[in-house]
Design a protein around this motif. Structure first.
Motif, PDB file in Angstrom:
ATOM      1  N   VAL A 189       0.837  -1.210   0.000  1.00 28.24           N
ATOM      2  CA  VAL A 189       0.000   0.000   0.000  1.00 28.24           C
ATOM      3  C   VAL A 189       0.871   1.259   0.000  1.00 28.24           C
ATOM      4  N   SER A 190       1.826   1.334   0.930  1.00 25.57           N
ATOM      5  CA  SER A 190       2.644   2.552   1.029  1.00 25.57           C
ATOM      6  C   SER A 190       3.598   2.675  -0.146  1.00 25.57           C
ATOM      7  N   GLY A 191       4.341   1.612  -0.428  1.00 26.55           N
ATOM      8  CA  GLY A 191       5.378   1.683  -1.465  1.00 26.55           C
ATOM      9  C   GLY A 191       4.808   2.016  -2.828  1.00 26.55           C
ATOM     10  N   ILE A 201      11.766  -1.763  -5.437  1.00 27.64           N
ATOM     11  CA  ILE A 201      12.137  -3.182  -5.398  1.00 27.64           C
ATOM     12  C   ILE A 201      11.103  -3.894  -4.528  1.00 27.64           C
ATOM     13  N   GLU A 202      10.365  -4.785  -5.147  1.00 27.21           N
ATOM     14  CA  GLU A 202       9.266  -5.481  -4.457  1.00 27.21           C
ATOM     15  C   GLU A 202       9.494  -6.995  -4.539  1.00 27.21           C
ATOM     16  N   ARG A 203       9.298  -7.639  -3.399  1.00 31.60           N
ATOM     17  CA  ARG A 203       9.551  -9.082  -3.289  1.00 31.60           C
ATOM     18  C   ARG A 203       8.672  -9.906  -4.217  1.00 31.60           C
ATOM     19  N   ASP A 204       7.404  -9.486  -4.344  1.00 30.44           N
ATOM     20  CA  ASP A 204       6.477 -10.284  -5.145  1.00 30.44           C
ATOM     21  C   ASP A 204       5.538  -9.349  -5.906  1.00 30.44           C
ATOM     22  N   ASP A 238      -3.067 -12.263  -2.225  1.00 29.11           N
ATOM     23  CA  ASP A 238      -4.365 -12.551  -1.620  1.00 29.11           C
ATOM     24  C   ASP A 238      -4.154 -12.453  -0.110  1.00 29.11           C
ATOM     25  N   ARG A 239      -4.531 -11.302   0.464  1.00 33.88           N
ATOM     26  CA  ARG A 239      -4.230 -11.063   1.875  1.00 33.88           C
ATOM     27  C   ARG A 239      -5.508 -10.727   2.639  1.00 33.88           C
ATOM     28  N   ILE A 240      -5.417 -10.800   3.961  1.00 31.98           N
ATOM     29  CA  ILE A 240      -6.605 -10.441   4.748  1.00 31.98           C
ATOM     30  C   ILE A 240      -6.418  -9.064   5.386  1.00 31.98           C
ATOM     31  N   VAL A 241      -5.387  -8.348   4.972  1.00 33.63           N
ATOM     32  CA  VAL A 241      -5.116  -7.024   5.570  1.00 33.63           C
ATOM     33  C   VAL A 241      -5.522  -5.914   4.596  1.00 33.63           C
ATOM     34  N   GLY A 242      -5.698  -4.708   5.141  1.00 26.88           N
ATOM     35  CA  GLY A 242      -5.889  -3.513   4.306  1.00 26.88           C
ATOM     36  C   GLY A 242      -7.033  -3.636   3.320  1.00 26.88           C
ATOM     37  N   GLU A 243      -8.203  -3.996   3.827  1.00 21.81           N
ATOM     38  CA  GLU A 243      -9.341  -4.175   2.922  1.00 21.81           C
ATOM     39  C   GLU A 243     -10.417  -3.117   3.103  1.00 21.81           C
ATOM     40  N   LEU A 244     -10.305  -2.312   4.156  1.00 20.98           N
ATOM     41  CA  LEU A 244     -11.298  -1.233   4.321  1.00 20.98           C
ATOM     42  C   LEU A 244     -10.557   0.096   4.441  1.00 20.98           C
ATOM     43  N   LEU A 245     -10.756   0.927   3.456  1.00 25.80           N
ATOM     44  CA  LEU A 245     -10.114   2.251   3.470  1.00 25.80           C
ATOM     45  C   LEU A 245     -11.123   3.253   4.019  1.00 25.80           C
ATOM     46  N   THR A 261      14.213  -9.120  -3.613  1.00 19.90           N
ATOM     47  CA  THR A 261      14.099  -9.036  -2.160  1.00 19.90           C
ATOM     48  C   THR A 261      15.295  -8.269  -1.617  1.00 19.90           C
ATOM     49  N   VAL A 262      14.997  -7.179  -0.948  1.00 22.77           N
ATOM     50  CA  VAL A 262      16.092  -6.387  -0.376  1.00 22.77           C
ATOM     51  C   VAL A 262      16.612  -7.112   0.856  1.00 22.77           C
ATOM     52  N   THR A 263      17.913  -7.327   0.890  1.00 21.18           N
ATOM     53  CA  THR A 263      18.480  -8.103   2.000  1.00 21.18           C
ATOM     54  C   THR A 263      19.183  -7.209   3.016  1.00 21.18           C
ATOM     55  N   GLY A 279       4.878   3.483   6.446  1.00 22.39           N
ATOM     56  CA  GLY A 279       3.886   2.407   6.505  1.00 22.39           C
ATOM     57  C   GLY A 279       4.050   1.565   7.763  1.00 22.39           C
ATOM     58  N   ASP A 280       3.661   0.306   7.674  1.00 22.80           N
ATOM     59  CA  ASP A 280       3.701  -0.562   8.855  1.00 22.80           C
ATOM     60  C   ASP A 280       5.118  -0.840   9.335  1.00 22.80           C
ATOM     61  N   ALA A 281       6.091  -0.677   8.480  1.00 22.27           N
ATOM     62  CA  ALA A 281       7.474  -0.868   8.916  1.00 22.27           C
ATOM     63  C   ALA A 281       7.828   0.184   9.966  1.00 22.27           C
ATOM     64  N   THR A 338      -9.963  -0.521  13.841  1.00 26.43           N
ATOM     65  CA  THR A 338     -10.586   0.671  13.255  1.00 26.43           C
ATOM     66  C   THR A 338     -10.180   0.879  11.791  1.00 26.43           C
ATOM     67  N   GLY A 339      -9.424  -0.024  11.235  1.00 23.77           N
ATOM     68  CA  GLY A 339      -9.011   0.096   9.827  1.00 23.77           C
ATOM     69  C   GLY A 339      -8.308   1.415   9.554  1.00 23.77           C
ATOM     70  N   GLY A 340      -7.300   1.723  10.370  1.00 24.58           N
ATOM     71  CA  GLY A 340      -6.640   3.030  10.233  1.00 24.58           C
ATOM     72  C   GLY A 340      -5.294   2.984   9.521  1.00 24.58           C
ATOM     73  N   GLY A 341      -4.744   1.789   9.307  1.00 24.36           N
ATOM     74  CA  GLY A 341      -3.369   1.673   8.821  1.00 24.36           C
ATOM     75  C   GLY A 341      -3.131   2.348   7.474  1.00 24.36           C
ATOM     76  N   MET A 342      -4.020   2.095   6.522  1.00 25.89           N
ATOM     77  CA  MET A 342      -3.808   2.672   5.187  1.00 25.89           C
ATOM     78  C   MET A 342      -4.001   4.188   5.216  1.00 25.89           C
ATOM     79  N   THR A 343      -4.925   4.650   6.070  1.00 27.41           N
ATOM     80  CA  THR A 343      -5.155   6.100   6.168  1.00 27.41           C
ATOM     81  C   THR A 343      -3.900   6.792   6.704  1.00 27.41           C
TER      82      THR A 343
HETATM   83  C1  LIG Z   1      -5.278  -8.331   9.999  1.00 24.98           C
HETATM   84  C2  LIG Z   1      -5.108  -6.931   9.542  1.00 24.98           C
HETATM   85  C3  LIG Z   1      -6.162  -6.261   8.946  1.00 24.98           C
HETATM   86  C4  LIG Z   1      -6.000  -4.949   8.518  1.00 24.98           C
HETATM   87  N1  LIG Z   1      -7.065  -4.290   7.976  1.00 24.98           N
HETATM   88  C5  LIG Z   1      -6.939  -3.000   7.614  1.00 24.98           C
HETATM   89  C6  LIG Z   1      -8.032  -2.283   7.074  1.00 24.98           C
HETATM   90  O1  LIG Z   1      -9.117  -2.813   6.897  1.00 24.98           O
HETATM   91  N2  LIG Z   1      -7.840  -0.992   6.734  1.00 24.98           N
HETATM   92  C7  LIG Z   1      -6.630  -0.363   6.887  1.00 24.98           C
HETATM   93  O2  LIG Z   1      -6.495   0.817   6.569  1.00 24.98           O
HETATM   94  N3  LIG Z   1      -5.572  -1.026   7.394  1.00 24.98           N
HETATM   95  C8  LIG Z   1      -5.696  -2.318   7.749  1.00 24.98           C
HETATM   96  N4  LIG Z   1      -4.614  -2.988   8.225  1.00 24.98           N
HETATM   97  C9  LIG Z   1      -3.316  -2.322   8.231  1.00 24.98           C
HETATM   98  C10 LIG Z   1      -2.807  -2.255   6.785  1.00 24.98           C
HETATM   99  O3  LIG Z   1      -2.826  -3.529   6.216  1.00 24.98           O
HETATM  100  C11 LIG Z   1      -1.408  -1.696   6.756  1.00 24.98           C
HETATM  101  O4  LIG Z   1      -1.362  -0.492   7.479  1.00 24.98           O
HETATM  102  C12 LIG Z   1      -0.920  -1.442   5.337  1.00 24.98           C
HETATM  103  O5  LIG Z   1      -1.008  -2.597   4.562  1.00 24.98           O
HETATM  104  C13 LIG Z   1       0.516  -0.961   5.409  1.00 24.98           C
HETATM  105  O6  LIG Z   1       1.058  -0.878   4.124  1.00 24.98           O
HETATM  106  P1  LIG Z   1       2.615  -1.146   3.906  1.00 24.98           P
HETATM  107  O7  LIG Z   1       2.884  -0.749   2.514  1.00 24.98           O
HETATM  108  O8  LIG Z   1       3.398  -0.548   4.994  1.00 24.98           O
HETATM  109  O9  LIG Z   1       2.772  -2.716   4.059  1.00 24.98           O
HETATM  110  P2  LIG Z   1       2.286  -3.837   3.078  1.00 24.98           P
HETATM  111  O10 LIG Z   1       1.022  -3.426   2.402  1.00 24.98           O
HETATM  112  O11 LIG Z   1       2.274  -5.075   3.885  1.00 24.98           O
HETATM  113  O12 LIG Z   1       3.433  -3.904   1.974  1.00 24.98           O
HETATM  114  C14 LIG Z   1       4.737  -4.319   2.246  1.00 24.98           C
HETATM  115  C15 LIG Z   1       5.344  -4.765   0.911  1.00 24.98           C
HETATM  116  O13 LIG Z   1       6.741  -4.925   1.076  1.00 24.98           O
HETATM  117  C16 LIG Z   1       7.138  -6.101   0.409  1.00 24.98           C
HETATM  118  N5  LIG Z   1       8.369  -6.543   1.054  1.00 24.98           N
HETATM  119  C17 LIG Z   1       8.525  -7.004   2.309  1.00 24.98           C
HETATM  120  N6  LIG Z   1       9.819  -7.256   2.565  1.00 24.98           N
HETATM  121  C18 LIG Z   1      10.492  -6.948   1.429  1.00 24.98           C
HETATM  122  C19 LIG Z   1      11.865  -6.988   1.071  1.00 24.98           C
HETATM  123  N7  LIG Z   1      12.794  -7.392   1.927  1.00 24.98           N
HETATM  124  N8  LIG Z   1      12.215  -6.608  -0.176  1.00 24.98           N
HETATM  125  C20 LIG Z   1      11.290  -6.179  -1.078  1.00 24.98           C
HETATM  126  N9  LIG Z   1       9.970  -6.121  -0.778  1.00 24.98           N
HETATM  127  C21 LIG Z   1       9.583  -6.495   0.461  1.00 24.98           C
HETATM  128  C22 LIG Z   1       5.977  -7.062   0.571  1.00 24.98           C
HETATM  129  O14 LIG Z   1       5.977  -8.068  -0.416  1.00 24.98           O
HETATM  130  C23 LIG Z   1       4.791  -6.104   0.449  1.00 24.98           C
HETATM  131  O15 LIG Z   1       4.347  -5.987  -0.887  1.00 24.98           O
HETATM  132  C24 LIG Z   1      -4.755  -4.303   8.678  1.00 24.98           C
HETATM  133  C25 LIG Z   1      -3.691  -4.975   9.278  1.00 24.98           C
HETATM  134  C26 LIG Z   1      -3.860  -6.266   9.716  1.00 24.98           C
HETATM  135  C27 LIG Z   1      -2.713  -6.958  10.379  1.00 24.98           C
END
Ligand SMILES: Cc1cc2nc3c(=O)[nH]c(=O)nc-3n(C[C@H](O)[C@H](O)[C@H](O)COP(=O)(O)OP(=O)(O)OC[C@H]3O[C@@H](n4cnc5c(N)ncnc54)[C@H](O)[C@@H]3O)c2cc1C
Length: 561
Positions: A106-108, A125-128, A133-140, A220-222, A382-384, A392-397
């Motif tokens: 989402v963030s990248g 640089i993205e791993r995949d 197909d994930r259960i996270v980040g489905e409600l914005l 994959t960034v190491t 992002g989540d990192a 509360t589905g706040g992560g993506m916001t």
């Molecule tokens: C169960 C659950 C439900 C959630 N539901 C919601 C919701 O409904 N609404 C909401 O707003 N938020 C929700 N969130 C939070 C939301 O999913 C995150 O805040 C959001 O996905 C963060 O985006 P991100 O880009 O930081 O991480 P991600 O979306 O997880 O992306 C990380 C990316 O980095 C890649 N990556 C990882 N390691 C490497 C590496 N070494 N080299 C290259 N690439 C790499 C991965 O493949 C992935 O594509 C939920 C979280 C959880 C745990």
């Protein structure tokens, strides 16, 4: 101009102009090994612009594995560069990549498009790169949708069967209360959106890849490459197993909740609060269309919302560190006997069918306040960087709001090699993001604790009072929902509503007449509420949250261009 199709993006195939470098996806016969081993030099060679000197430098780098691993244990995955080579690389990289983005989730993906549009040369640089197909980040939340509009990415929730979300319905002990998002003052298009996360992310990747200055690569960034305390780039492994390095004046790490790279860039205090058990309910209608459903169940909440026109996501929270194992059938038994009786009758059959189908997935729910170690040349996002309970589905916001702040801050810096200016802007980023991010984080973690069932009478009184307070309507529901939806994420409003619930809980104990018992229970409610909210606010940083003006920062608002 020739086109290449990235085959591992099945849903939305990316067509890219040949001027972009996609080391992984090119027919290898067309490129020499050295071209594939060192992408920076390869870009020049491919474009036919490489000078003899550049070709020489590129070859020198390939033949010299000069990276040393220093303090790996303490610093996370960071390696140091040999001075001589890093100087060569800096010269090469400066002219090719402005920003490296690790991870295209989402963030990248959103960041890649944003910085690409701002004319930065971006290497993602993205791993995949295939659709996840994930259960996270489905409600914005609608607040997140407003940020999508600000970033020009709102079309990424179109053509993916996303559903409009207009508010929540809370269920408790057979009662329910409807909480509409306060959207009256916004354009009719503004609402929450729920969807398949993979489809949404894929749309953003696709959009980023249409920009000629954004290079999306599977790898994959190491480790991060560091020299004299400055991050110079990354080391990564391609799908084919080649070890490559990429260099840029700014590296933004967006590798998500399980980040391997965050340790050198922040002080991670990860708290595992619970686990979400995810199921997809098919062929059923939620009691309230276009609404998120939250059941205040025992022992903890159950969430439901549509993720397409025919599917409902159900997330069952299991508190603590452990969940019943899936393999031996204990999870199915738990879901059928303990959870199913608590879900609304309208979806109970679909819930049991989903359990029997066995497509049950789990995901840890973790909280981590942002605690950066300011490091020249790098930044976490992002989540990192920052996590909160997903109730509360706040992560993506939060992630999208951070990208808007960062975009505005970086705009005036023409040359990202100006290390001093870059560091100052990045430090301002940490302060400017705080009021919005910490409000959403604090609300999520506090509300989760309030909504947990408990053997403590004070906690149960607080939970009941919270439900009844939200049911009062008017500002008692619109205020908290405006916070939750990201439409008005203000720290002061959060604290006022939190303590209004406490006063409401204590006040009604005193009616019609106070007793010693009710005084004692009231005192315990106050103490319990304080023990929930104050540690969260302390971790978020009270000063940054409420008094950001007292923190030294070069910019209080993004500088005007
Ligand atoms: C169960 C659950 C439900 C959630 N539901 C919601 C919701 O409904 N609404 C909401 O707003 N938020 C929700 N969130 C939070 C939301 O999913 C995150 O805040 C959001 O996905 C963060 O985006 P991100 O880009 O930081 O991480 P991600 O979306 O997880 O992306 C990380 C990316 O980095 C890649 N990556 C990882 N390691 C490497 C590496 N070494 N080299 C290259 N690439 C790499 C991965 O493949 C992935 O594509 C939920 C979280 C959880 C745990």
């Amino acid at each position: 101009m020739k086109s290449f199709v990235i085959k591992n993006l099945p849903r939305f195939q990316l067509t890219l102009r040949s001027s972009l470098l996609y080391t992984n996806h090119r027919p290898s016969s067309r490129f020499s090994l050295s071209t594939r081993l060192f992408t920076t030099g390869a870009t020049y060679i491919r474009r036919g612009k490489a000078t003899a000197e550049q070709r020489h430098k590129c070859a020198a780098v390939n033949s010299n594995d000069v990276i040393r691993n220093r303090n790996k244990k303490n610093r996370g995955l960071v390696v140091s560069l040999n001075d001589t080579v890093s100087n060569i690389l800096a010269t090469e990289a400066d002219s090719v990549t402005d920003v490296i983005i690790v991870g295209a989730g989402v963030s990248g993906a959103a960041l890649a498009h944003t910085l690409g549009k701002a004319r930065r040369r971006v290497h993602v640089i993205e791993r995949d790169l295939s659709e996840q197909d994930r259960i996270v980040g489905e409600l914005l939340q609608p607040g997140g949708y407003l940020k999508l509009i600000e970033l020009g990415l709102e079309d990424c929730v179109k053509k993916i069967d996303a559903q409009r979300v207009l508010g929540y319905v809370l269920f408790k002990d057979g009662k329910h209360t409807k909480l509409a998002y306060p959207l009256e003052t916004f354009d009719s298009d503004v609402a929450g959106r729920s969807f398949h996360n993979g489809r949404f992310v894929q749309r953003m990747r696709e959009k980023a890849a249409t920009l000629s200055n954004v290079r999306l690569e599977q790898g994959t960034v190491t480790s991060l490459l560091e020299e004299n305390g400055t991050i110079k780039g990354v080391r990564y492994r391609t799908k084919e197993g080649n070890e490559l390095r990429s260099f840029a004046p700014l590296t933004i790490v967006c590798d998500g909740c399980f980040s391997n790279l965050r340790r050198s860039l922040c002080k991670p205090k990860v708290d595992r609060l619970s686990t979400f058990v995810g199921l997809v309910l098919e062929n059923c209608e939620l009691p309230f269309a276009n609404h998120g459903h939250v059941v205040l169940a025992d022992p903890s909440p159950i969430l439901m919302y549509p993720i397409s026109s025919s599917e409902v996501r159900c997330l069952v929270d299991v508190p603590g560190q452990k969940v019943p194992p899936i393999g031996n059938g204990e999870m199915a038994k738990y879901l059928k006997t303990r959870v199913a009786p608590q879900v609304p009758t309208e979806v109970r059959e679909a819930f049991i069918t989903a359990v029997e189908k066995g497509n049950v997935r789990t995901m840890p729910n973790r909280s981590m306040p942002a605690d950066p170690i300011p490091t020249p040349g790098a930044l976490l996002l992002g989540d990192a960087f920052n996590m909160r309970h997903p109730l509360t589905g706040g992560g993506m916001t939060v992630a999208l709001a951070d990208i808007v702040v960062l975009r505005d801050l970086l705009k005036p810096i023409r040359n990202l090699n100006d290390k001093e200016a870059l560091s100052k802007y990045i430090e301002s980023f940490y302060t400017l993001r705080k009021p919005v991010a910490s409000t959403i984080n604090t609300l999520a973690d506090a509300l989760y604790k309030v909504f947990l069932a408990s053997s403590d009478e004070a906690r149960m009184e607080m939970r009941e009072a919270c439900f009844d307070y939200l049911s009062l309507g008017g500002v008692c529901s619109s205020g908290p929902v405006a916070l939750l939806s990201g439409l008005n994420p203000r720290p002061l409003s959060l604290v006022l509503h939190f303590f209004a619930v406490v006063i409401y809980a204590v006040g009604r104990l005193m009616l019609p007449f106070p007793s010693i018992k009710s005084f004692w229970l009231g005192a315990r409610i106050i103490s319990s509420a304080a023990s929930i909210i104050f540690p969260i606010m302390k971790a978020e940083g009270v000063r940054q949250m409420f008094f950001p003006r007292t923190i030294a920062a070069i910019y209080r608002t993004p500088p005007s261009q």
